[in-house]
Design a protein around this motif. Structure first.
Motif, mmCIF file in Angstrom:
data_model
loop_
_atom_site.group_PDB
_atom_site.id
_atom_site.type_symbol
_atom_site.label_atom_id
_atom_site.label_comp_id
_atom_site.label_asym_id
_atom_site.label_seq_id
_atom_site.Cartn_x
_atom_site.Cartn_y
_atom_site.Cartn_z
ATOM 1 N N ALA A 1 0.862 -1.179 0.000
ATOM 2 C CA ALA A 1 0.000 0.000 0.000
ATOM 3 C C ALA A 1 0.896 1.225 0.000
ATOM 4 N N GLY A 2 0.541 2.197 -0.831
ATOM 5 C CA GLY A 2 1.354 3.391 -0.896
ATOM 6 C C GLY A 2 0.788 4.419 -1.849
ATOM 7 N N THR A 3 1.662 5.318 -2.253
ATOM 8 C CA THR A 3 1.300 6.436 -3.114
ATOM 9 C C THR A 3 2.000 6.285 -4.458
ATOM 10 N N ILE A 4 1.260 6.500 -5.523
ATOM 11 C CA ILE A 4 1.847 6.434 -6.860
ATOM 12 C C ILE A 4 2.771 7.631 -7.055
ATOM 13 N N ALA A 5 4.049 7.351 -7.294
ATOM 14 C CA ALA A 5 5.049 8.393 -7.503
ATOM 15 C C ALA A 5 5.295 8.644 -8.991
ATOM 16 N N GLU A 6 4.983 7.647 -9.824
ATOM 17 C CA GLU A 6 5.178 7.740 -11.281
ATOM 18 C C GLU A 6 4.320 6.652 -11.903
ATOM 19 N N SER A 7 3.866 6.875 -13.125
ATOM 20 C CA SER A 7 3.115 5.819 -13.803
ATOM 21 C C SER A 7 3.359 5.874 -15.298
ATOM 22 N N GLY A 8 3.164 4.736 -15.932
ATOM 23 C CA GLY A 8 3.276 4.628 -17.383
ATOM 24 C C GLY A 8 2.180 3.704 -17.886
ATOM 25 N N TYR A 9 1.561 4.086 -18.965
ATOM 26 C CA TYR A 9 0.424 3.350 -19.516
ATOM 27 C C TYR A 9 0.798 2.997 -20.940
ATOM 28 N N MET A 10 1.718 2.044 -21.089
ATOM 29 C CA MET A 10 2.305 1.740 -22.395
ATOM 30 C C MET A 10 2.433 0.247 -22.602
ATOM 31 N N GLN A 11 2.758 -0.154 -23.822
ATOM 32 C CA GLN A 11 2.974 -1.556 -24.178
ATOM 33 C C GLN A 11 4.403 -1.949 -23.826
ATOM 34 N N PRO A 12 4.740 -3.149 -23.463
ATOM 35 C CA PRO A 12 3.799 -4.251 -23.380
ATOM 36 C C PRO A 12 3.016 -4.268 -22.077
ATOM 37 N N HIS A 13 3.484 -3.515 -21.037
ATOM 38 C CA HIS A 13 2.796 -3.479 -19.752
ATOM 39 C C HIS A 13 2.858 -2.076 -19.184
ATOM 40 N N GLY A 14 1.787 -1.682 -18.536
ATOM 41 C CA GLY A 14 1.822 -0.445 -17.778
ATOM 42 C C GLY A 14 2.635 -0.663 -16.507
ATOM 43 N N TYR A 15 2.880 0.427 -15.782
ATOM 44 C CA TYR A 15 3.616 0.306 -14.530
ATOM 45 C C TYR A 15 3.267 1.475 -13.621
ATOM 46 N N VAL A 16 3.545 1.315 -12.355
ATOM 47 C CA VAL A 16 3.558 2.420 -11.408
ATOM 48 C C VAL A 16 4.793 2.265 -10.538
ATOM 49 N N ARG A 17 5.304 3.372 -10.087
ATOM 50 C CA ARG A 17 6.304 3.368 -9.025
ATOM 51 C C ARG A 17 5.510 3.701 -7.770
ATOM 52 N N LEU A 18 5.414 2.722 -6.881
ATOM 53 C CA LEU A 18 4.596 2.840 -5.685
ATOM 54 C C LEU A 18 5.490 3.092 -4.481
ATOM 55 N N LYS A 19 5.307 4.260 -3.871
ATOM 56 C CA LYS A 19 6.107 4.631 -2.702
ATOM 57 C C LYS A 19 5.409 4.119 -1.449
ATOM 58 N N THR A 20 6.046 3.139 -0.804
ATOM 59 C CA THR A 20 5.536 2.582 0.447
ATOM 60 C C THR A 20 6.399 3.134 1.582
ATOM 61 N N PRO A 21 6.022 2.900 2.829
ATOM 62 C CA PRO A 21 6.861 3.382 3.934
ATOM 63 C C PRO A 21 8.285 2.798 3.905
ATOM 64 N N GLU A 22 8.432 1.581 3.362
ATOM 65 C CA GLU A 22 9.744 0.926 3.354
ATOM 66 C C GLU A 22 10.627 1.339 2.182
ATOM 67 N N LYS A 23 10.025 1.432 0.985
ATOM 68 C CA LYS A 23 10.797 1.754 -0.220
ATOM 69 C C LYS A 23 9.845 2.042 -1.369
ATOM 70 N N THR A 24 10.408 2.402 -2.510
ATOM 71 C CA THR A 24 9.614 2.619 -3.720
ATOM 72 C C THR A 24 9.772 1.402 -4.615
ATOM 73 N N TRP A 25 8.630 0.830 -5.022
ATOM 74 C CA TRP A 25 8.588 -0.378 -5.845
ATOM 75 C C TRP A 25 8.250 -0.031 -7.286
ATOM 76 N N LEU A 26 8.842 -0.759 -8.223
ATOM 77 C CA LEU A 26 8.407 -0.738 -9.612
ATOM 78 C C LEU A 26 7.372 -1.846 -9.725
ATOM 79 N N VAL A 27 6.116 -1.471 -9.965
ATOM 80 C CA VAL A 27 5.020 -2.435 -10.033
ATOM 81 C C VAL A 27 4.630 -2.608 -11.503
ATOM 82 N N VAL A 28 4.819 -3.804 -12.030
ATOM 83 C CA VAL A 28 4.491 -4.121 -13.417
ATOM 84 C C VAL A 28 3.005 -4.465 -13.473
ATOM 85 N N LEU A 29 2.270 -3.743 -14.311
ATOM 86 C CA LEU A 29 0.832 -3.926 -14.445
ATOM 87 C C LEU A 29 0.511 -4.715 -15.710
#
Length: 112
Positions: free
Chosen positions: A33-61
């Motif tokens: 759970a966190g806050t979206i710090a960056e996002s991309g809505y592109m091929q082949p997969h979208g993504y978000v960089r999710l800032k959690t209390p521990e670290k920022t994750w690259l989340v492949v959508l």
């Protein structure tokens, strides 16, 4: 003949650029759970960089067309939006997660 050779090369290049899901540990689902710090809505997969209390994750959508079809438009992935993601961590990249589902504004979208 030349045209088929070019087509085969393009298909092979595209396939090798796409990563396999076996790189993610499907035995241990994570919920972030966190806050979206960056996002991309592109091929082949979208993504978000999710800032959690521990670290920022690259989340492949999922691919954008799947997200649109399932009710997750690009506008829902705006920077500053709160999100909860359930997915699987990458086996060798400590800050990457493949998302199975994402919840934004009490709406959950299945991505796989």
């Amino acid at each position: 003949m030349k045209r088929w050779s070019l087509l085969a090369t393009l298909v092979a290049t595209t396939a090798s650029a796409h990563h396999g899901w076996s790189e993610y540990n499907a035995d241990k689902p994570l919920t972030l759970a966190g806050t979206i710090a960056e996002s991309g809505y592109m091929q082949p997969h979208g993504y978000v960089r999710l800032k959690t209390p521990e670290k920022t994750w690259l989340v492949v959508l999922a691919p954008p067309s799947r997200m649109e079809n399932r009710g997750l438009p690009k506008s829902n992935l705006a920077v500053g939006t709160q999100a909860t993601v359930v997915g699987y961590a990458h086996r060798s990249k400590a800050d990457e997660l493949r998302a199975e589902r994402i919840t934004i504004k009490d709406a959950t979208t299945e991505l796989r």
